[in-house]
Design an enzyme around this catalytic site. Structure first.
Site, PDB file in Angstrom:
ATOM      1  N   ASP A 118     -16.120  -3.412  10.722  1.00  0.00           N
ATOM      2  CA  ASP A 118     -15.278  -3.772  11.634  1.00  0.00           C
ATOM      3  C   ASP A 118     -14.887  -2.220  11.791  1.00  0.00           C
ATOM      4  OD1 ASP A 118     -13.927  -4.463  14.044  1.00  0.00           O
ATOM      5  OD2 ASP A 118     -12.100  -4.520  12.840  1.00  0.00           O
ATOM      6  N   THR A 132       0.732  -1.186   0.288  1.00  0.00           N
ATOM      7  CA  THR A 132      -0.485   0.312  -0.212  1.00  0.00           C
ATOM      8  C   THR A 132       1.069   1.195  -0.103  1.00  0.00           C
ATOM      9  OG1 THR A 132      -1.611  -1.249   1.502  1.00  0.00           O
ATOM     10  CG2 THR A 132      -1.288   1.114   0.974  1.00  0.00           C
ATOM     11  N   ASP A 171      -8.260   0.381   6.866  1.00  0.00           N
ATOM     12  CA  ASP A 171      -8.327  -0.312   7.564  1.00  0.00           C
ATOM     13  C   ASP A 171      -9.699  -0.996   8.099  1.00  0.00           C
ATOM     14  OD1 ASP A 171      -8.115  -2.526  10.075  1.00  0.00           O
ATOM     15  OD2 ASP A 171      -8.792  -0.523  11.632  1.00  0.00           O
ATOM     16  N   TRP A 229       1.441   4.593   1.042  1.00  0.00           N
ATOM     17  CA  TRP A 229       0.959   5.777   2.193  1.00  0.00           C
ATOM     18  C   TRP A 229       1.446   6.580   2.651  1.00  0.00           C
ATOM     19  CZ3 TRP A 229      -2.592   4.350   4.241  1.00  0.00           C
ATOM     20  CH2 TRP A 229      -3.086   4.376   6.056  1.00  0.00           C
ATOM     21  N   LEU A 230       0.825   7.560   3.583  1.00  0.00           N
ATOM     22  CA  LEU A 230       1.042   8.458   3.412  1.00  0.00           C
ATOM     23  C   LEU A 230       1.969   9.007   4.545  1.00  0.00           C
ATOM     24  CD1 LEU A 230      -2.845  10.295   3.820  1.00  0.00           C
ATOM     25  CD2 LEU A 230      -1.906  10.620   1.931  1.00  0.00           C
ATOM     26  N   GLU A 258     -10.418   7.495   9.993  1.00  0.00           N
ATOM     27  CA  GLU A 258      -9.802   8.565   9.866  1.00  0.00           C
ATOM     28  C   GLU A 258     -10.063   9.601   9.507  1.00  0.00           C
ATOM     29  OE1 GLU A 258      -8.242   5.193  12.857  1.00  0.00           O
ATOM     30  OE2 GLU A 258      -8.885   5.669  10.249  1.00  0.00           O
TER      31      GLU A 258
END
Length: 247
Positions: free
Chosen positions: A131, A65, A151, A67-68, A136
Site C-alpha cells: 500500500d 511513535t 505510513d 514524531w517530528l 514523503e
C-alpha cells in the site's frame, strides 16, 4: 537493514477511555461501544463504521511513535509504482515490463530518489506492505531528502501470502545499492532474519509482536529478494545492478 528512515516506535497497552480528553473531535465521533468494548473506526478515506478497531474493554494494544516537530514540512510524492485501486484496471507498470526504462532516464522526476525506492521495495516486501501509494521526503532538503518509511500500517497481514507485485520496482529496474545487498547477504548468513527480528523485539512491552507464521514469512520473503537480485546480476552483470554512488 540499517536504513534508519522509520521513526522510533514502541508498543503500549493503551486505555482508550483515558485518551478521550486529548482525542480530536473528528476521531471522537467515530468512537462506539460494542459488546462492552470501546471501539473506533477512525477518520480516513477508507475508514468504515463496519470495520471497527476494538479494545478488550477499554484496553487496546497499540504503539507510540516519536514524531517530528510540526515545523518539519513534508513533500508528498506519488509513488511511480502506485496501484490504481480500481477493480479491473491495472497501472502501467503492471502491464509493461519495460516501464522502469522511463524512470531510469536522468530527466525523470524520480531519478534522484530511485535508490531509496528500491531500498523501500526490499523493506515493503519483507513486511508485506502493498500500500505504498505515496511517500514523503523532508521538503527543506530538496532532492537530498530521503524517502521516509512512514505510513506502513497495512503490513503483516496474511502470512501465507507473499505479494510478488511489491517487488516490481526491483525486478523491472534490476538496480540496488551495494550496501543494501551486502546487508541482505550478511543477514542471510547470520540469520535467519526471523530470529534476529524476534530477538530485537523482546524488550518491547507488548512482546510477542509477530506470530510464528509472520516470522516464517519474513524468512521466505528474504529468500525471494535474494533470488531476485541474483537473477538480475545473472542477466545484467554485477556492475550494472549494484552501485555505491547513484550517478
Amino acid at each position: 537493514l540499517g536504513f534508519r528512515l522509520a521513526p522510533p516506535v514502541v508498543g503500549r497497552r493503551i486505555n482508550l477511555t483515558e485518551l478521550l480528553p486529548v482525542t480530536s473531535k473528528s476521531l471522537l465521533k467515530t468512537y462506539v461501544k460494542k459488546d462492552g468494548n470501546t471501539c473506533f473506526y477512525g477518520k480516513c478515506y477508507y475508514c468504515k463504521s463496519s470495520e471497527l478497531a476494538c479494545g478488550n474493554g477499554d484496553i487496546m494494544e497499540g504503539s507510540v511513535t516519536i514524531w517530528l516537530p510540526i515545523w518539519y514540512q513534508f513533500k508528498t510524492w506519488r509513488h511511480p509504482y502506485q496501484r490504481t485501486y480500481v477493480p479491473g484496471r491495472k497501472a502501467k507498470w503492471e502491464t509493461d515490463e519495460s516501464y522502469c526504462n522511463s524512470l531510469l532516464s536522468p530527466d525523470s522526476n524520480y531519478y534522484h530518489i530511485l535508490p531509496d525506492i528500491w531500498d523501500t521495495t526490499v523493506f515493503d516486501y519483507l513486511i508485506g506492505n502493498a500500500d505504498r501509494h505515496h511517500f514523503e521526503t523532508l521538503a527543506s532538503l530538496g532532492k537530498a531528502g530521503r524517502l521516509l518509511h512512514i505510513d506502513s500500517g497495512k503490513s503483516f497481514g496474511n502470512p501465507d501470502h507473499d505479494e510478488l507485485s511489491i517487488l516490481s520496482p526491483l525486478k523491472q529496474c534490476c538496480r540496488l545499492r551495494n550496501s543494501t545487498w551486502t546487508t541482505l547477504q550478511i543477514l542471510h548468513k547470520n540469520g535467519p532474519l526471523s530470529r534476529l527480528l524476534d530477538e530485537s523485539m523482546k524488550q518491547d512491552p507488548v512482546y510477542p509482536i509477530l506470530t510464528t507464521k509472520h516470522l516464517q514469512a519474513v524468512d521466505r520473503r528474504h529468500n525471494k529478494i535474494m533470488e531476485t537480485v541474483r537473477y538480475c546480476i545473472k542477466q545484467h552483470g554485477e556492475t550494472t545492478v549494484l552501485f555505491n554512488t547513484w550517478r
